[in-house]
Motif scaffolding. Structure first.
Motif, PDB file in Angstrom:
ATOM      1  N   ASN A 253      10.160 -12.054  20.748  1.00 55.30           N
ATOM      2  CA  ASN A 253       9.891 -10.366  20.801  1.00 55.30           C
ATOM      3  C   ASN A 253       8.789  -9.088  20.939  1.00 55.30           C
ATOM      4  O   ASN A 253       7.794  -9.903  20.774  1.00 55.30           O
ATOM      5  CB  ASN A 253      11.329  -9.597  19.674  1.00 55.30           C
ATOM      6  N   PRO A 254       8.954  -8.398  21.672  1.00 56.46           N
ATOM      7  CA  PRO A 254       7.658  -7.647  21.582  1.00 56.46           C
ATOM      8  C   PRO A 254       6.373  -7.702  20.371  1.00 56.46           C
ATOM      9  O   PRO A 254       5.758  -6.974  20.615  1.00 56.46           O
ATOM     10  CB  PRO A 254       8.463  -6.278  21.909  1.00 56.46           C
ATOM     11  N   ASN A 255       7.294  -7.880  19.478  1.00 52.20           N
ATOM     12  CA  ASN A 255       6.249  -7.649  18.101  1.00 52.20           C
ATOM     13  C   ASN A 255       5.928  -8.798  17.503  1.00 52.20           C
ATOM     14  O   ASN A 255       5.451  -8.845  16.662  1.00 52.20           O
ATOM     15  CB  ASN A 255       7.264  -6.547  16.424  1.00 52.20           C
ATOM     16  N   GLY A 256       6.824  -9.443  18.634  1.00 58.12           N
ATOM     17  CA  GLY A 256       6.105 -10.989  17.547  1.00 58.12           C
ATOM     18  C   GLY A 256       7.048 -12.135  17.042  1.00 58.12           C
ATOM     19  O   GLY A 256       7.195 -12.825  16.928  1.00 58.12           O
ATOM     20  N   ASP A 257       8.068 -11.506  16.742  1.00 58.49           N
ATOM     21  CA  ASP A 257       8.926 -12.342  15.861  1.00 58.49           C
ATOM     22  C   ASP A 257      10.080 -13.267  16.745  1.00 58.49           C
ATOM     23  O   ASP A 257       9.655 -12.818  17.806  1.00 58.49           O
ATOM     24  CB  ASP A 257       9.854 -10.906  15.658  1.00 58.49           C
ATOM     25  N   ILE A 258      10.220 -14.140  16.229  1.00 54.18           N
ATOM     26  CA  ILE A 258      10.446 -15.098  16.848  1.00 54.18           C
ATOM     27  C   ILE A 258      12.434 -15.308  16.903  1.00 54.18           C
ATOM     28  O   ILE A 258      13.089 -15.020  15.907  1.00 54.18           O
ATOM     29  CB  ILE A 258      10.054 -16.743  16.455  1.00 54.18           C
ATOM     30  N   TYR A 259      13.116 -15.291  17.276  1.00 50.03           N
ATOM     31  CA  TYR A 259      14.607 -15.409  17.350  1.00 50.03           C
ATOM     32  C   TYR A 259      14.838 -16.387  18.224  1.00 50.03           C
ATOM     33  O   TYR A 259      13.965 -16.989  18.720  1.00 50.03           O
ATOM     34  CB  TYR A 259      15.101 -14.318  18.076  1.00 50.03           C
ATOM     35  N   PRO A 260      16.363 -17.633  17.594  1.00 50.44           N
ATOM     36  CA  PRO A 260      16.764 -18.400  18.724  1.00 50.44           C
ATOM     37  C   PRO A 260      17.077 -18.253  19.955  1.00 50.44           C
ATOM     38  O   PRO A 260      16.308 -19.598  20.845  1.00 50.44           O
ATOM     39  CB  PRO A 260      18.430 -18.668  17.862  1.00 50.44           C
ATOM     40  N   CYS A 261      17.470 -17.279  20.621  1.00 47.39           N
ATOM     41  CA  CYS A 261      17.350 -16.628  22.226  1.00 47.39           C
ATOM     42  C   CYS A 261      17.533 -15.713  22.508  1.00 47.39           C
ATOM     43  O   CYS A 261      17.450 -14.597  21.764  1.00 47.39           O
ATOM     44  CB  CYS A 261      18.669 -17.668  22.484  1.00 47.39           C
ATOM     45  N   GLY A 262      17.584 -14.843  23.937  1.00 39.91           N
ATOM     46  CA  GLY A 262      17.105 -13.321  23.852  1.00 39.91           C
ATOM     47  C   GLY A 262      17.989 -12.906  23.815  1.00 39.91           C
ATOM     48  O   GLY A 262      18.141 -11.221  24.318  1.00 39.91           O
ATOM     49  N   ARG A 263      19.603 -13.267  23.525  1.00 46.12           N
ATOM     50  CA  ARG A 263      20.624 -12.742  22.979  1.00 46.12           C
ATOM     51  C   ARG A 263      20.092 -11.921  22.275  1.00 46.12           C
ATOM     52  O   ARG A 263      19.776 -11.986  21.264  1.00 46.12           O
ATOM     53  CB  ARG A 263      21.701 -13.403  23.654  1.00 46.12           C
ATOM     54  N   PRO A 264      21.567 -10.937  21.786  1.00 45.60           N
ATOM     55  CA  PRO A 264      21.025 -10.381  20.178  1.00 45.60           C
ATOM     56  C   PRO A 264      21.262 -10.877  19.064  1.00 45.60           C
ATOM     57  O   PRO A 264      21.739 -11.537  19.574  1.00 45.60           O
ATOM     58  CB  PRO A 264      22.282  -9.262  20.951  1.00 45.60           C
ATOM     59  N   TYR A 265      20.739 -10.944  18.078  1.00 47.22           N
ATOM     60  CA  TYR A 265      20.944 -11.386  16.931  1.00 47.22           C
ATOM     61  C   TYR A 265      20.272 -10.061  15.868  1.00 47.22           C
ATOM     62  O   TYR A 265      18.921  -9.745  16.257  1.00 47.22           O
ATOM     63  CB  TYR A 265      20.069 -12.630  16.256  1.00 47.22           C
ATOM     64  N   THR A 266      20.706 -10.234  15.093  1.00 49.56           N
ATOM     65  CA  THR A 266      20.305  -9.371  13.359  1.00 49.56           C
ATOM     66  C   THR A 266      19.112  -9.968  12.847  1.00 49.56           C
ATOM     67  O   THR A 266      18.959 -10.951  13.282  1.00 49.56           O
ATOM     68  CB  THR A 266      21.473  -9.603  12.435  1.00 49.56           C
ATOM     69  N   SER A 267      18.668  -9.137  12.518  1.00 48.67           N
ATOM     70  CA  SER A 267      16.865  -9.242  11.519  1.00 48.67           C
ATOM     71  C   SER A 267      17.290 -10.486  10.422  1.00 48.67           C
ATOM     72  O   SER A 267      16.307 -11.668  10.178  1.00 48.67           O
ATOM     73  CB  SER A 267      16.626  -8.571  10.868  1.00 48.67           C
ATOM     74  N   ASP A 268      19.273 -11.454  10.701  1.00 48.53           N
ATOM     75  CA  ASP A 268      18.911 -12.559   9.624  1.00 48.53           C
ATOM     76  C   ASP A 268      18.545 -13.632  10.347  1.00 48.53           C
ATOM     77  O   ASP A 268      18.394 -14.722   9.565  1.00 48.53           O
ATOM     78  CB  ASP A 268      20.436 -11.930   9.113  1.00 48.53           C
ATOM     79  N   PHE A 269      18.046 -13.072  11.538  1.00 45.28           N
ATOM     80  CA  PHE A 269      18.512 -14.672  12.577  1.00 45.28           C
ATOM     81  C   PHE A 269      16.506 -14.835  12.812  1.00 45.28           C
ATOM     82  O   PHE A 269      16.366 -15.586  13.663  1.00 45.28           O
ATOM     83  CB  PHE A 269      19.049 -15.176  13.446  1.00 45.28           C
TER      84      PHE A 269
END
Length: 389
Positions: A253-269
């Motif tokens: 994401n823009p702030n550098g946070d890493i998520y499982p994929c580009g679709r919406p996830y909550t901060s828990d992920f």
């Protein structure tokens, strides 16, 4: 590591901001902000990927990724070239854009770096959900004139679906490849109940046009949704039609946070931040990712027991379940729609494949359809591809 893994898909979201406010946008739940990713974040993601993977698919998404600017794109793409010159690795880039800012400079960049381009545009009913229709259409024509191949994501809503044959004919007449997405009732869409899709009407209209497409000998475009549906045959139930992509992708994401994929996830992920990330295994071994794996496995167990189409969708997309308000429950709207669609498509395809197997005159069929049927019967497909019901 001694032997590199084959491939990984990295979604890079340079910004969550957008220069449109579409009526159906799910990003409204996350909010729009002006934060722009530091190019060094993307560079570090590429460098980490190159340690372990030989083929790296990069999807620039958003928000609207072109807001990041040509200069930032050029910076990170030149860095990719540097990595490729030093390591045994290949980068393949794509972008999903609303098309509003595309001009000659963007077209040159797409050409130079061999981009796959996706435009979000709904054809003759684009004004239902989006804005700046004339500008985006003009830019799409420029892409076509300059020889840039692109695909179009067309969202069908409750008002447009009854006219789907008109939509198909519009894309065909324009010579624009496209695929269909069913509108999610999330984000901004919740304020426009009149746009909600009726499951029965959606499936019936899609199947009616699918049958016409099969025999459209003058089809001059790729209609990916129908092409994917044709791969669901009496012998072939493994196309991952919206199935789980666990371990195949990762997102920054823009702030550098890493998520499982580009679709919406909550901060828990959130799987960490690029500032402390050393390898992707680190992200894949977090408690958040293990929880995602658990949810995906549980969904698959439920679906395997109760659904004859499990082999097609593998339990479906976990993120889609999030958009519809439930991780672990099955039989949400997407699931009900998929089962109804696949039930009808299987009946249609059974007859089409029988027609092919009988040695009948194939000149009656859409030439795109004939190619797919032949490949399907010869077992030549690699079903890592994903699509959306």
């Amino acid at each position: 590591m001694a032997n590199k893994l084959n491939r990984i898909s990295i979604t890079v979201k340079p910004t969550n901001n957008c220069n449109m406010r579409c009526k159906h946008c799910y990003h409204a739940e996350e909010g729009f902000d002006n934060t722009m990713m530091k190019p060094d974040y993307a560079k570090k993601m590429f460098a980490i990927a190159a340690k372990d993977y030989s083929e790296i698919f990069v999807v620039f998404h958003g928000g609207e990724p072109t807001l990041w600017g040509i200069e930032n794109f050029t910076d990170v793409l030149e860095y990719q070239e540097k990595i490729e010159s030093e390591k045994n690795v290949i980068f393949k880039n794509s972008i999903q854009t609303n098309g509003l800012l595309i001009d000659d400079k963007w077209i040159e960049l797409f050409k130079k770096y061999n981009f796959s381009v996706g435009i979000s545009f709904d054809g003759p009913h684009n004004d239902d959900l989006r804005s700046n229709t004339e500008i985006v259409y003009k830019n799409m024509c420029c892409l076509k004139e300059k020889g840039i191949k692109f695909g179009t994501l067309c969202v069908e809503n409750g008002l447009s679906i009854e006219h789907f044959e008109n939509t198909y004919n519009w894309f065909k007449n324009e010579g624009f490849n496209f695929k269909v997405l069913a509108m999610f009732m999330s984000g901004n869409a919740l304020e426009h109940k009149e746009l909600e899709l009726d499951v029965i009407k959606y499936v019936d209209c899609l199947c009616k046009m699918y049958q016409k497409w099969l025999f459209d000998k003058e089809c001059n475009i790729s209609m990916q949704t129908f092409e994917d549906l044709l791969k669901v045959s009496d012998r072939l139930y493994c196309i991952q039609y919206g199935g789980s992509c666990i371990h195949n992708g990762i997102c920054i994401n823009p702030n550098g946070d890493i998520y499982p994929c580009g679709r919406p996830y909550t901060s828990d992920f959130i799987l960490g931040n690029i500032s402390s990330l050393e390898n992707f295994s680190q992200a894949f071994n977090t408690a958040a990712y293990k929880n995602l794996e658990r949810i995906s496995i549980e969904r698959q167990k439920q679906c395997r027991k109760s659904c004859k189409f499990f082999g097609v969708c593998k339990g479906g997309c976990v993120s889609s379940a999030i958009l519809e308000g439930s991780f672990e429950k099955i039989n949400n709207t997407t699931c009900v729609r998929a089962k109804r669609l696949l039930s009808k498509i299987t009946e249609i395809n059974t007859e089409i494949y029988k027609f092919y197997d009988s040695g009948a005159d194939l000149s009656k069929l859409n030439p795109h359809a004939v190619k797919i049927i032949k490949k399907s019967r010869e077992g030549k497909f690699n079903f890592m591809h994903q699509a959306n019901l």
